[in-house]
Scaffold this active site. Structure first.
Site, PDB file in Angstrom:
ATOM      1  N   HIS A   1      15.251  13.131  11.871  1.00 20.02           N
ATOM      2  CA  HIS A   1      14.107  13.266  12.778  1.00 20.02           C
ATOM      3  C   HIS A   1      13.163  12.071  12.648  1.00 20.02           C
ATOM      4  CE1 HIS A   1      11.936  15.780   9.483  1.00 20.02           C
ATOM      5  NE2 HIS A   1      11.592  14.534   9.375  1.00 20.02           N
ATOM      6  N   HIS A   2      13.404  11.216  11.651  1.00 21.51           N
ATOM      7  CA  HIS A   2      12.645   9.962  11.581  1.00 21.51           C
ATOM      8  C   HIS A   2      13.253   8.903  12.493  1.00 21.51           C
ATOM      9  CE1 HIS A   2      10.396  11.195   7.918  1.00 21.51           C
ATOM     10  NE2 HIS A   2      11.469  11.904   7.698  1.00 21.51           N
TER      11      HIS A   2
ATOM     12  N   SER B   1      -1.145  27.218  -5.454  1.00 17.96           N
ATOM     13  CA  SER B   1      -0.789  28.620  -5.693  1.00 17.96           C
ATOM     14  C   SER B   1      -1.274  29.104  -7.044  1.00 17.96           C
ATOM     15  CB  SER B   1       0.731  28.801  -5.611  1.00 17.96           C
ATOM     16  OG  SER B   1       1.201  28.391  -4.376  1.00 17.96           O
TER      17      SER B   1
ATOM     18  N   ARG C   1       1.777   1.674  15.189  1.00 21.95           N
ATOM     19  CA  ARG C   1       1.380   1.464  13.798  1.00 21.95           C
ATOM     20  C   ARG C   1       1.796   0.061  13.352  1.00 21.95           C
ATOM     21  NH1 ARG C   1       5.892   4.889  10.414  1.00 21.95           N
ATOM     22  NH2 ARG C   1       4.783   4.013   8.654  1.00 21.95           N
TER      23      ARG C   1
ATOM     24  N   ASP D   1       6.885  21.311 -26.705  1.00 21.66           N
ATOM     25  CA  ASP D   1       6.820  19.979 -26.102  1.00 21.66           C
ATOM     26  C   ASP D   1       7.871  19.929 -25.012  1.00 21.66           C
ATOM     27  OD1 ASP D   1       6.723  17.118 -25.589  1.00 21.66           O
ATOM     28  OD2 ASP D   1       5.822  16.911 -27.572  1.00 21.66           O
TER      29      ASP D   1
ATOM     30  N   SER E   1      12.779   5.740 -13.762  1.00 23.84           N
ATOM     31  CA  SER E   1      11.687   6.504 -14.357  1.00 23.84           C
ATOM     32  C   SER E   1      11.633   7.919 -13.779  1.00 23.84           C
ATOM     33  CB  SER E   1      10.371   5.772 -14.124  1.00 23.84           C
ATOM     34  OG  SER E   1       9.296   6.635 -14.298  1.00 23.84           O
ATOM     35  N   SER E   2      11.731   8.015 -12.454  1.00 25.70           N
ATOM     36  CA  SER E   2      11.652   9.334 -11.821  1.00 25.70           C
ATOM     37  C   SER E   2      12.811  10.222 -12.233  1.00 25.70           C
ATOM     38  CB  SER E   2      11.683   9.196 -10.300  1.00 25.70           C
ATOM     39  OG  SER E   2      10.522   8.580  -9.859  1.00 25.70           O
TER      40      SER E   2
ATOM     41  N   HIS F   1       0.842  -1.208   0.000  1.00 27.59           N
ATOM     42  CA  HIS F   1       0.000   0.000   0.000  1.00 27.59           C
ATOM     43  C   HIS F   1       0.875   1.256   0.000  1.00 27.59           C
ATOM     44  CE1 HIS F   1      -2.894   3.065   1.285  1.00 27.59           C
ATOM     45  NE2 HIS F   1      -2.116   3.311   2.336  1.00 27.59           N
TER      46      HIS F   1
ATOM     47  N   THR G   1       7.296  27.105   5.558  1.00 27.51           N
ATOM     48  CA  THR G   1       5.986  26.507   5.308  1.00 27.51           C
ATOM     49  C   THR G   1       4.892  27.446   5.796  1.00 27.51           C
ATOM     50  OG1 THR G   1       7.068  24.411   5.772  1.00 27.51           O
ATOM     51  CG2 THR G   1       4.697  24.355   5.488  1.00 27.51           C
TER      52      THR G   1
ATOM     53  N   TYR H   1       9.096  16.048   0.438  1.00 25.98           N
ATOM     54  CA  TYR H   1       8.876  17.343  -0.209  1.00 25.98           C
ATOM     55  C   TYR H   1       8.667  17.191  -1.701  1.00 25.98           C
ATOM     56  CZ  TYR H   1       9.769  19.026   4.345  1.00 25.98           C
ATOM     57  OH  TYR H   1       9.657  19.215   5.692  1.00 25.98           O
TER      58      TYR H   1
ATOM     59  N   TRP I   1       7.141  -0.126   3.927  1.00 27.93           N
ATOM     60  CA  TRP I   1       7.666   0.570   2.730  1.00 27.93           C
ATOM     61  C   TRP I   1       9.030   1.170   3.026  1.00 27.93           C
ATOM     62  CZ3 TRP I   1       8.926   5.595   1.159  1.00 27.93           C
ATOM     63  CH2 TRP I   1       8.753   6.591   2.111  1.00 27.93           C
TER      64      TRP I   1
ATOM     65  N   HIS J   1      13.528  11.855   3.375  1.00 30.18           N
ATOM     66  CA  HIS J   1      12.934  13.124   3.743  1.00 30.18           C
ATOM     67  C   HIS J   1      12.740  14.070   2.570  1.00 30.18           C
ATOM     68  CE1 HIS J   1      10.763  15.445   6.473  1.00 30.18           C
ATOM     69  NE2 HIS J   1      11.257  16.487   5.838  1.00 30.18           N
TER      70      HIS J   1
ATOM     71  N   LYS K   1       4.206  30.212   3.406  1.00 34.25           N
ATOM     72  CA  LYS K   1       3.347  29.801   2.298  1.00 34.25           C
ATOM     73  C   LYS K   1       1.872  29.878   2.687  1.00 34.25           C
ATOM     74  CE  LYS K   1       6.103  27.066  -0.683  1.00 34.25           C
ATOM     75  NZ  LYS K   1       5.481  27.710  -1.803  1.00 34.25           N
TER      76      LYS K   1
ATOM     77  N   GLU L   1      12.175  13.168  -0.273  1.00 37.69           N
ATOM     78  CA  GLU L   1      11.052  12.521  -0.966  1.00 37.69           C
ATOM     79  C   GLU L   1       9.713  13.083  -0.485  1.00 37.69           C
ATOM     80  OE1 GLU L   1      10.643  10.404  -3.365  1.00 37.69           O
ATOM     81  OE2 GLU L   1       8.545   9.865  -3.038  1.00 37.69           O
TER      82      GLU L   1
END
Lengths: 534, 515
Positions: free
Chosen positions: A311-312, A277, A459, A114, A178-179, A85, A337, A266, A150, A262, A340, A264
């Site tokens: 921080h993870h 925006s 979790r 293009d 791909s990315s 998931h 943040t 963002y 994951w 991390h 924004k 990732e």
């Protein structure tokens, strides 16, 4: 969006352009296409299919957690569900959806014909289905699908894995390739193909956010590729990167993973900022407040994202200095943040607001994303993080930023540009149903998770103590309702492709940008001659 | 109208929920000073966030309510203000600093592991906890005690669940109240995390590394927690239960444990001579199997291949008895198969092996006795209950090196170094490692360390009397002879490039310990 429709609409509206292009028909058109709009369409459909797939897995998870006890799945299969998931939603739903937006909109917004590297563009999409084919096929193998989360922490994913690690690693490699290709394409396009006169600081903020995101991708995807390769060799070739017995360190895995992980986060939210925006000013009929500060805030968030990864990992046993450093840096992210969010509110302030569906999703985004931001700030505080870490509080946090954040912005963007893509207005009533059903169910789904986490529910558990039973029931009901609500969107989109009120070139009176200067639906080729920007 | 009805429906059903009042909504305050500080921090941030939320969303809803086109609002044209931007960059920074200061204070307190009264090593493995009390020789495993039929196959089973469903274990971790208890946390296989919310302690258990955490509970009681890091299949089924007792209660518990240990050792010896009937072996074997083996190999013996192989008809369970015993006793390195030598008694191992060889149609007819287990695993078995003897073993080994002590004897540096290395390798290596680099932070490096490079008297003192700051550095004065201490101190001061050149003679140790 389907082949036939673009083709027929095209001949209705833009027969001139049609003469010049040698579009193939049927499947070949989609397999061989180098057209940014076709590829954008492919990306968007692919991501929606993945959203439904990942959502189906989540609904099985929620069904198991509906009441205490193991009813429908075994604990090991439960772990496979949560793992796949997560992988599907991150790499299959959110990221490809944004790449789809980039492909469709970037060339039109900067006045380019293009993407700069159209053949690579084709390839970067077409390897994706294979990546997810490999990942999903592991469900049908003897070993089962990846079951280590994951985040695939070693040594659970190496020495103690169930044999699915190779499938997982190769799938991630392909997603990463791909990315990276998609990101390189975005950077090259923005740097080289802007219409004459469009300086960097005249680019729409949407373009800026994708530009910065693409850089983040190029910087961290190779790190992910590196860490999965280390997991692969640890599992199958006897290396000991993450095995203390061989001189390695399992915590090093987490450092490398989160150095990717991390930024990732963002990568999945900055494009959302860009979409919102764009939409808020359009329906406030007022220019975006603080454009320059938005650009700087986005860049600072991107830069800070490289120095907050640990921080993870506050509970892994870091030295005090490390904990303090990562706590302060993480708290600092709240500043740009916050800027924004304040700018969005200031844009709406004394505007002339209307509440079409894209605007509704954007307003919901601002509020619910901010709630996710608040819980993020709470998680940043190391001493309290010891209590929140690895509980449902964290699950609530990242689903608020990823679902009501990223996914809601994707819906906002999809409704905003659907008239441009299809040439028709979508059904307003159905889209409002989609919005309100989603809004209510998503909060029923994720808000009580805060309470579950605070009350102490870890979790990734398939069964739980009795005091968590009532909230889990509510959460599951919210989950089923939210999952089913997304089918309304499918109906809206199919109806919109097949017909409906004809859309004007610029259906939103407050909208700004080059994409509204071409016809609706957008002709197959746009801006073959670049527009002039003053 | 429809929406209003829906709201009423939802609200109505929420309040009709009978246990609503009992449900915990907020973080636990806990029973330690730290946990209360953590709770206060949590509330502080939550109030700040709520305040910011009210202001920001308030402004937003104001615009939504009053600046709508349908009410004839005309859009203003402002879209920039450096002053405002600076203002709403500066204000959050001030708020953040106000939050960071108390957080830093609490964090520094949390990370201060010095001066503890009790040290307990916590070792996680799939899916149980092992607790070992330093200096007490007490160690035991703690596993989930909720019966399997309460959680497995709940579409068919409907067993009544107890109040502490999934949060109950067979043996509680017992700690004294108002004492600083330090935990040294590690793992035997994957990463786990030891979490007791009431103590605000959550620390990862990393294989091959040791983490520290501590708590000082001020209220006796029973506190429950769970593993907090995904650790495989039964991650959701490895709870933690800590029983906090008064000082007398704790002392009494220690006595009980010592008694139990003695009894267990006796029973173990007795079991070596006893011959148990097949029926009894099978009965005991089945209970042991369900408790320890069924999580992976399943009650049906079919396992969950490929990670957890079937035992029914398997090569191990139907092949050589000795091979089967050693597999159960020692485990298989690099797989989920743990060694049960330390977790089960010889009799239990004999029973479970018998059971596995005869259940599910394996029908080998083998009846394995405790003595067979002892024979198959040889000397290793004698260490089962020998943890209390570890120290005496150390001195025995060392005594062989130097039978009698002559404190006036002068040794050469080479002699001391050779003897010192032997002593080090038996008495010190487990914590400080052969390389002298230790396992920081719990077990500091000696290579280049301040103690071994500093004053000789301080060095001798810490070896003889142990460390006051770090209780895992135990006193070796009673375990080693003065000559051995002289040798090991010399060794530590000169090995691994420490090269201080100091040569410590037994007389010096004698003089230092006399003080």
């Amino acid at each position: 969006m389907t082949t036939e429709n673009i083709a027929t609409e095209q001949s209705d509206h833009d027969s001139h352009d049609e003469h010049h292009d040698h579009k193939m028909t049927g499947v070949k058109r989609w397999l061989y296409t180098t057209n940014h709009k076709d590829i954008g369409t492919l990306y968007l459909w692919f991501s929606f299919i993945m959203l439904l797939t990942g959502g189906a897995l989540a609904m099985v998870i929620r069904a198991e957690l509906f009441q205490p006890g193991l009813q429908i799945v075994e604990p090991d299969f439960f772990n496979q569900l949560t793992t796949v998931h997560g992988l599907i939603m991150v790499f299959g739903a959110i990221m490809p959806a944004f790449t789809g937006f980039a492909n469709w909109m970037l060339p039109m917004m900067i006045g380019a014909p293009d993407m700069a590297l159209p053949r690579m563009n084709n390839w970067s999409f077409w390897i994706l289905p294979f990546a997810f084919g490999i990942l999903l096929s592991s469900f049908f193998m003897e070993s089962g699908a990846p079951n280590f989360g994951w985040t695939f922490y070693a040594p659970l994913s190496t020495t103690f894995s169930n044999g699915s690690t190779a499938f997982f690693v190769f799938a991630v490699h392909i997603m990463g390739i791909s990315s990276i290709m998609g990101a390189i394409n975005i950077v090259v396009t923005i740097m080289n193909l802007r219409a004459p006169g469009m300086t960097y600081m005249k680019m729409p903020l949407f373009v800026w956010t994708f530009f910065i995101t693409a850089y983040l991708l190029i910087a961290v995807m190779p790190v992910l590729a590196g860490v999965v390769t280390m997991v692969l060799t640890d599992t199958y070739f006897g290396t000991s990167f993450f095995d203390a017995a061989g001189g390695g360190d399992p915590v090093m895995f987490q450092h490398i993973f989160w150095f990717f992980g991390h930024p990732e986060v963002y990568i999945m939210i900055l494009p959302a900022f860009g979409i919102v925006s764009t939409i808020i000013p359009a329906f406030s009929r007022k220019k975006l407040f603080g454009y320059a500060s938005m650009v700087y805030a986005t860049s600072s968030i991107a830069l800070l994202s490289f120095i907050v990864w640990a921080h993870h990992m506050f509970t892994t046993g870091m030295p005090l200095f490390g904990e303090l450093f990562f706590m302060y840096c993480t708290m600092l992210i709240a500043v740009p943040t916050g800027v924004k969010v304040f700018n969005w509110v200031a844009t709406m302030w004394r505007g002339s607001l209307t509440f079409e569906t894209p605007m509704l999703f954007s307003i919901a985004f601002v509020i619910l994303f901010t709630i996710g931001g608040f819980s993020g700030l709470m998680l940043a505080m190391t001493p309290v993080d010891f209590q929140y870490h690895d509980t449902y509080f964290v699950v609530a946090h990242f689903h608020y930023v990823l679902v009501t954040g990223s996914l809601f912005s994707i819906y906002a963007g999809a409704y905003y540009w659907l008239p441009k893509w299809t040439g028709h207005m979508y059904s307003d009533a159905l889209s409002k149903w989609h919005f309100w059903c989603s809004l209510i169910s998503v909060n029923l789904l994720f808000f009580p998770m805060h309470f579950l986490g605070l009350a102490g529910m870890p979790r990734r558990i398939p069964d739980y103590a009795l005091q968590f039973a009532d909230f889990n029931k509510w959460v599951s009901i919210g989950g089923f309702a939210f999952g089913l609500s997304q089918l309304i969107f499918l109906v809206v989109v199919i109806k919109c492709i097949r017909g409906g009120e004809k859309a004007a070139a610029k259906p939103w009176d407050g909208a700004e940008g080059l994409e509204w200067e071409v016809a609706s639906p957008a002709p197959y080729h746009t801006f073959s001659t670049p527009p002039k920007i003053d | 109208m429809i929406r209003r009805n829906l709201c009423l429906l939802i609200l109505g059903s929420l309040f009709s929920c009978s246990v609503w009042a009992e449900m915990q909504l907020n973080l636990t305050k806990g029973v330690t000073e730290i946990s209360r500080e953590v709770y206060d921090l949590h509330m502080l941030v939550m109030y700040i966030c709520t305040g910011i939320g009210v202001v920001v969303f308030g402004a937003m809803f104001w615009s939504i309510a009053f600046h709508r086109k349908s009410k004839g609002a005309k859009a203003a044209s402002f879209h920039e203000s450096t002053k405002v931007e600076i203002l709403w960059t500066a204000i959050p920074i001030v708020i953040l600093i106000a939050m960071a200061i108390p957080a830093t204070k609490t964090l520094i307190e949390m990370e201060n592991n010095d001066d503890s009264d009790v040290t307990i090593q916590v070792t996680a493995s799939q899916w149980k906890w092992h607790y070992k009390y330093f200096d007490q020789g007490i160690e035991f495993y703690s596993v989930l005690s909720t019966p399997r039929d309460q959680y497995e196959n709940q579409l068919e089973n409907h067993a009544d669940r107890g109040e502490n469903y999934l949060l109950e274990v067979d043996r509680h971790l017992v700690i004294p109240v108002n004492k600083k208890v330090r935990f040294l946390i590690t793992s035997d296989d994957v990463i786990h995390a030891w979490w007791v919310p009431a103590f605000a302690v959550k620390q990862d258990a990393n294989p091959g590394f040791i983490n520290e955490a501590w708590t000082k509970v001020d209220k006796p009681g029973i506190y429950r927690g769970q593993c907090a890091e995904l650790c495989g299949k039964d991650h959701g089924f490895m709870p933690i239960v800590v029983e906090v007792r008064t000082e007398e209660g704790y002392a009494q518990w220690l006595d009980e444990q010592h008694e139990l240990l003695a009894k267990a050792a006796e029973a173990e010896k007795a079991s070596l001579n006893a011959s148990v009937s097949m029926d009894e072996l099978m009965t005991l074997g089945e209970t042991t199997y369900v408790a320890y083996c069924a999580a992976c190999h399943q009650v049906s013996g079919l396992g969950l291949p490929p990670a957890f192989p079937a035992l029914k008809g398997s090569a191990i369970a139907t092949g050589s008895v000795d091979g089967h015993i050693t597999t159960v006793f020692n485990g298989i390195a690099g797989t989920g198969m743990q060694g049960y030598g330390k977790q089960l008694s010889l009799k239990q191992i004999a029973a479970v092996v018998t059971y596995e060889r005869n259940a599910w149609g394996n029908n080998t007819g083998d009846a394995v006795q405790a003595a067979d287990v002892q024979a198959a695993v040889g000397a290793a078995a004698s260490s089962v209950q020998a943890t209390t003897d570890e120290e005496s073993q150390v001195s025995e080994v060392a005594k062989e090196v130097i039978p009698a002590e002559d404190l006036s004897k002068e040794y050469t540096k080479d002699e001391l170094m050779k003897m010192g290395e032997q002593v080090y390798m038996t008495a010190c290596v487990a914590c400080h490692q052969a390389s002298g680099s230790g396992l920081p932070p719990a077990f500091p490096a000696l290579k280049g360390g301040p103690i071994v490079l500093g004053d000789v008297a301080v060095h001798i003192d810490i070896v003889v009397n142990g460390s006051k700051k770090n209780p895992s550095m135990v006193a070796f004065g009673s375990q080693l002879t003065k000559t051995q201490i002289a040798a090991v101190v010399t060794y530590e001061r000169n090995a691994w490039g420490n090269d201080t050149g100091d040569v410590v003679q037994p007389a010096a140790v004698d003089a230092a310990s006399a003080k």
